[in-house]
Scaffold this active site. Structure first.
Site, PDB file in Angstrom:
ATOM      1  N   LYS A  35       0.836  -1.205   0.000  1.00  0.00           N
ATOM      2  CA  LYS A  35       0.000   0.000   0.000  1.00  0.00           C
ATOM      3  C   LYS A  35       0.871   1.256   0.000  1.00  0.00           C
ATOM      4  O   LYS A  35       0.654   2.191  -0.770  1.00  0.00           O
ATOM      5  CB  LYS A  35      -0.859  -0.043   1.278  1.00  0.00           C
ATOM      6  CG  LYS A  35      -2.190   0.631   1.170  1.00  0.00           C
ATOM      7  CD  LYS A  35      -3.000   0.432   2.445  1.00  0.00           C
ATOM      8  CE  LYS A  35      -4.245  -0.378   2.199  1.00  0.00           C
ATOM      9  NZ  LYS A  35      -5.185  -0.379   3.319  1.00  0.00           N
ATOM     10  N   THR A  86     -11.273  -2.102  12.964  1.00  0.00           N
ATOM     11  CA  THR A  86     -11.877  -2.728  14.149  1.00  0.00           C
ATOM     12  C   THR A  86     -13.004  -3.647  13.670  1.00  0.00           C
ATOM     13  O   THR A  86     -14.181  -3.364  13.878  1.00  0.00           O
ATOM     14  CB  THR A  86     -12.434  -1.664  15.127  1.00  0.00           C
ATOM     15  OG1 THR A  86     -13.225  -0.712  14.386  1.00  0.00           O
ATOM     16  CG2 THR A  86     -11.334  -0.926  15.834  1.00  0.00           C
ATOM     17  N   LYS A 207     -20.380   7.687  18.531  1.00  0.00           N
ATOM     18  CA  LYS A 207     -20.154   7.059  17.211  1.00  0.00           C
ATOM     19  C   LYS A 207     -21.066   5.840  17.018  1.00  0.00           C
ATOM     20  O   LYS A 207     -21.714   5.682  15.979  1.00  0.00           O
ATOM     21  CB  LYS A 207     -18.677   6.657  17.083  1.00  0.00           C
ATOM     22  CG  LYS A 207     -18.344   5.884  15.825  1.00  0.00           C
ATOM     23  CD  LYS A 207     -18.571   6.700  14.562  1.00  0.00           C
ATOM     24  CE  LYS A 207     -18.471   5.811  13.334  1.00  0.00           C
ATOM     25  NZ  LYS A 207     -18.814   6.511  12.107  1.00  0.00           N
ATOM     26  N   GLY A 260     -25.307  -2.726   4.158  1.00  0.00           N
ATOM     27  CA  GLY A 260     -24.075  -3.509   4.233  1.00  0.00           C
ATOM     28  C   GLY A 260     -22.943  -2.547   4.509  1.00  0.00           C
ATOM     29  O   GLY A 260     -23.157  -1.513   5.141  1.00  0.00           O
ATOM     30  N   CYS A 263     -19.115  -0.571   7.995  1.00  0.00           N
ATOM     31  CA  CYS A 263     -19.394  -0.004   9.326  1.00  0.00           C
ATOM     32  C   CYS A 263     -20.682  -0.511   9.971  1.00  0.00           C
ATOM     33  O   CYS A 263     -20.634  -1.090  11.062  1.00  0.00           O
ATOM     34  CB  CYS A 263     -19.433   1.518   9.238  1.00  0.00           C
ATOM     35  SG  CYS A 263     -17.812   2.219   8.895  1.00  0.00           S
TER      36      CYS A 263
HETATM   37  P1  NAD Z   1      -9.109  -0.239   6.544  1.00  0.00           P
HETATM   38  O1  NAD Z   1      -9.126  -1.693   6.753  1.00  0.00           O
HETATM   39  O2  NAD Z   1      -9.417   0.329   5.206  1.00  0.00           O
HETATM   40  O3  NAD Z   1      -7.697   0.356   6.986  1.00  0.00           O
HETATM   41  C1  NAD Z   1      -6.998  -0.008   8.134  1.00  0.00           C
HETATM   42  C2  NAD Z   1      -5.510   0.051   7.807  1.00  0.00           C
HETATM   43  O4  NAD Z   1      -4.764  -0.059   9.008  1.00  0.00           O
HETATM   44  C3  NAD Z   1      -5.020  -1.071   6.904  1.00  0.00           C
HETATM   45  O5  NAD Z   1      -4.389  -0.527   5.768  1.00  0.00           O
HETATM   46  C4  NAD Z   1      -4.019  -1.844   7.790  1.00  0.00           C
HETATM   47  O6  NAD Z   1      -2.934  -2.382   7.034  1.00  0.00           O
HETATM   48  C5  NAD Z   1      -3.576  -0.773   8.728  1.00  0.00           C
HETATM   49  N1  NAD Z   1      -2.998  -1.215  10.003  1.00  0.00           N
HETATM   50  C6  NAD Z   1      -3.487  -2.127  10.878  1.00  0.00           C
HETATM   51  N2  NAD Z   1      -2.683  -2.199  11.966  1.00  0.00           N
HETATM   52  C7  NAD Z   1      -1.665  -1.324  11.772  1.00  0.00           C
HETATM   53  C8  NAD Z   1      -0.535  -0.928  12.539  1.00  0.00           C
HETATM   54  N3  NAD Z   1      -0.270  -1.429  13.737  1.00  0.00           N
HETATM   55  N4  NAD Z   1       0.312  -0.004  12.006  1.00  0.00           N
HETATM   56  C9  NAD Z   1       0.057   0.539  10.800  1.00  0.00           C
HETATM   57  N5  NAD Z   1      -0.996   0.208  10.039  1.00  0.00           N
HETATM   58  C10 NAD Z   1      -1.861  -0.698  10.523  1.00  0.00           C
HETATM   59  O7  NAD Z   1     -10.126   0.360   7.632  1.00  0.00           O
HETATM   60  P2  NAD Z   1     -11.038   1.676   7.509  1.00  0.00           P
HETATM   61  O8  NAD Z   1     -12.236   1.399   6.698  1.00  0.00           O
HETATM   62  O9  NAD Z   1     -10.155   2.837   7.191  1.00  0.00           O
HETATM   63  O10 NAD Z   1     -11.538   1.791   9.028  1.00  0.00           O
HETATM   64  C11 NAD Z   1     -10.671   2.183  10.055  1.00  0.00           C
HETATM   65  C12 NAD Z   1     -11.504   2.503  11.271  1.00  0.00           C
HETATM   66  O11 NAD Z   1     -12.331   3.641  11.014  1.00  0.00           O
HETATM   67  C13 NAD Z   1     -12.455   1.377  11.702  1.00  0.00           C
HETATM   68  O12 NAD Z   1     -12.533   1.365  13.098  1.00  0.00           O
HETATM   69  C14 NAD Z   1     -13.773   1.801  11.106  1.00  0.00           C
HETATM   70  O13 NAD Z   1     -14.868   1.298  11.820  1.00  0.00           O
HETATM   71  C15 NAD Z   1     -13.699   3.305  11.248  1.00  0.00           C
HETATM   72  N6  NAD Z   1     -14.521   4.039  10.283  1.00  0.00           N
HETATM   73  C16 NAD Z   1     -14.578   3.644   8.982  1.00  0.00           C
HETATM   74  C17 NAD Z   1     -15.331   4.365   8.070  1.00  0.00           C
HETATM   75  C18 NAD Z   1     -15.420   3.925   6.630  1.00  0.00           C
HETATM   76  O14 NAD Z   1     -16.295   4.423   5.918  1.00  0.00           O
HETATM   77  N7  NAD Z   1     -14.573   3.024   6.152  1.00  0.00           N
HETATM   78  C19 NAD Z   1     -16.031   5.503   8.481  1.00  0.00           C
HETATM   79  C20 NAD Z   1     -15.937   5.897   9.818  1.00  0.00           C
HETATM   80  C21 NAD Z   1     -15.173   5.153  10.709  1.00  0.00           C
END
Ligand code: NAD
Length: 449
Positions: A35, A86, A207, A260, A263
């Site tokens: 990435k 998460t 949230k 779906g 989240c």
């Molecule tokens: P994602 O899976 O797209 O991204 C998470 C990233 O974190 C991955 O690229 C992974 O490789 C990286 N990662 C994991 N552990 C790591 C570490 N120790 N060091 C460095 N990188 C690490 O997830 P997302 O969709 O961005 O969601 C992240 C959080 O935000 C979740 O808790 C989600 O519920 C919340 N959230 C998501 C959205 C959404 O629309 N996707 C909206 C609001 C909140």
């Protein structure tokens, strides 16, 4: 301000790029070396409208960096954001906090000077306390304030949502941390975006309460849609009729195949578990989860019914696979329930999604086509599953020329029943009476003959 963003996914990358655009110096960190390598080459690892341009601009301006090594960025940071995944924990539906805990542990070993550690990931109430305890254990001397700052952006409109949010929620009682957060969100402050300062646990709850409420609203209109079908109503008109009431609001009142995405499914489930553990079950949210799961599972039968109840040996064309348009995110998409169920009933499935490339690794036995007309080729039924713009104005003469049958199942109510009837389709949508193709009268014989 200097920001380290741990996790460069949908939330981390968008938040990091937007903070850089606000003028801060941001380093986005991810464990996924592929990435980071792609980002360094200017290739976006996700599809999000406007993101490539935003990233490019801020990289050029020297405000946005990418790395797999958190050491320097965390040491120099005023604020370290944790934006890792998460997901649902296998087996029990609790939020899996292993990535958050690991990130906290890593950060603890690196911070230098007063640092605000901010949870942007969606985490259950009390997680901030856990992060604080982890940091205190690893580095008893660390001068940190742990803050909750949940993210409300929607995929597909993420940049706009981040830069023009309805509100920003900041959970901390530490005045130094509040000041850092004020500085970080200063451009929004100037825009008079409400910044809601609360205690950390309250912020964590906000949230989940927000997501559960939106999931409930969708599920409510979906049940009203079923009632409309049973008693002869039009859910579109009902949604408009109630949505114009300011107390209700028109958003999230679109009936469809069930929610779906990355989240709502996991967050509703996690909230149910938290509430049960606390001895105060949230029965409305429990019902929402149950009703939505059943709804997604029932969609395949709905499609079969449109084909007379039997799909064995039939070809079904699916338009759209992602959980909503303008994202490549396939997580918990209704397509992942519907397509295997259709296949299990004996249907052959062919499909197209403009960005849902991951689908190829998540769905077996699907014939992936290059566009909507390829999907129509030889199809007995066409199913509109994700309302991408390019499916909103199909050339139906072409569609019909390619199709074998005349059944159109519109699970997003993109089209008008009367128009589809005139196009010669048997048209099935959500919460509205189905229509049969208009019987076009044979052309009258010319008078001269
Ligand atoms: P994602 O899976 O797209 O991204 C998470 C990233 O974190 C991955 O690229 C992974 O490789 C990286 N990662 C994991 N552990 C790591 C570490 N120790 N060091 C460095 N990188 C690490 O997830 P997302 O969709 O961005 O969601 C992240 C959080 O935000 C979740 O808790 C989600 O519920 C919340 N959230 C998501 C959205 C959404 O629309 N996707 C909206 C609001 C909140």
């Amino acid at each position: 301000m200097r920001v380290a963003m741990i996790g460069t996914g949908y939330v981390g990358l968008v938040s990091g790029a937007c903070f850089a655009d606000f003028g801060h110096v941001v380093t986005c960190i991810d464990k996924d070396a592929g990435k980071i390598e792609r980002l360094e080459q200017g290739i976006m690892p996700i599809f999000e409208p406007g993101l490539d341009e935003l990233v490019e601009r801020n990289v050029k301006a020297g405000r946005l960096f990418f790395t797999t090594d958190p050491a320097q960025a965390v040491r120099e940071a005023d604020a370290v954001f944790i934006a890792v995944g998460t997901p649902s924990r296998r087996g029990d539906g609790h939020a899996d906090l292993s990535y958050v805990h690991a990130a906290a542990e890593e950060v603890a070993g690196l911070v230098d000077g007063f640092t605000v550690v901010v949870t942007k990931s969606t985490v259950p109430v009390g997680t901030g306390d856990e992060i604080e305890a982890i940091i205190a254990r690893v580095r008893p001397d660390a001068d940190v304030a742990v803050v909750s700052n949940p993210e409300f952006l929607r995929e597909g409109a993420a940049i706009d949502d981040f830069k023009r949010p309805d509100r920003v929620v900041v959970g901390t009682e530490d005045e130094r941390a509040r000041e850092v957060m004020r500085q970080l969100y200063r451009p929004l402050y100037l825009n008079e975006t409400p910044i809601v300062f609360t205690a950390r646990r309250t912020s964590e709850l906000i949230k989940y309460a927000a997501n559960a409420f939106l999931a409930l609203k969708i599920t409510f209109i979906n049940e009203i849609a079923d009632l409309c079908e049973a008693v002869g109503g039009d859910v579109q008109a009902v949604a408009r009729g109630i949505g114009l009431d300011n107390r209700i609001g028109s958003k999230f009142l679109h009936a469809g195949p069930g929610y779906g995405g990355s989240c709502f499914p996991k967050d509703t489930l996690a909230l149910v578990r938290t509430a049960t553990d606390a001895g105060t079950p949230l029965q409305l949210v429990e019902a929402t989860v149950r009703v939505n799961d059943a709804r997604k599972k029932s969609m395949a039968q709905r499609i079969a019914n449109a084909l007379g109840g039997e799909v064995r040996g039939k070809t079904i064309g699916i338009l759209g696979l992602t959980f909503k348009p303008n994202t490549d995110d396939m997580r918990d998409s209704p397509s992942l329930d519907i397509i295997p169920a259709l296949q299990a009933m004996g249907a052959k499935v062919q499909a197209f999604d403009p960005e849902g490339r991951e689908a190829r690794h998540m769905l077996n036995g699907v014939d992936f086509r290059d566009g909507p007309y390829g999907v129509a080729e030889g199809a007995d039924a066409l199913v509109l599953l994700t309302e991408w713009d390019e499916f909103r104005a199909l050339d139906f003469d072409r569609v019909k020329a390619f199709m074998r049958g005349r059944v159109l199942v519109d699970l997003r109510n993109v089209y008008k029943p009367r128009d589809m009837e005139a196009e010669g389709f048997d048209y099935y949508s959500i919460g509205r009476a189905p229509v049969r193709a208009a019987v076009v009268p044979a052309p009258a014989a010319a008078a001269a003959e």
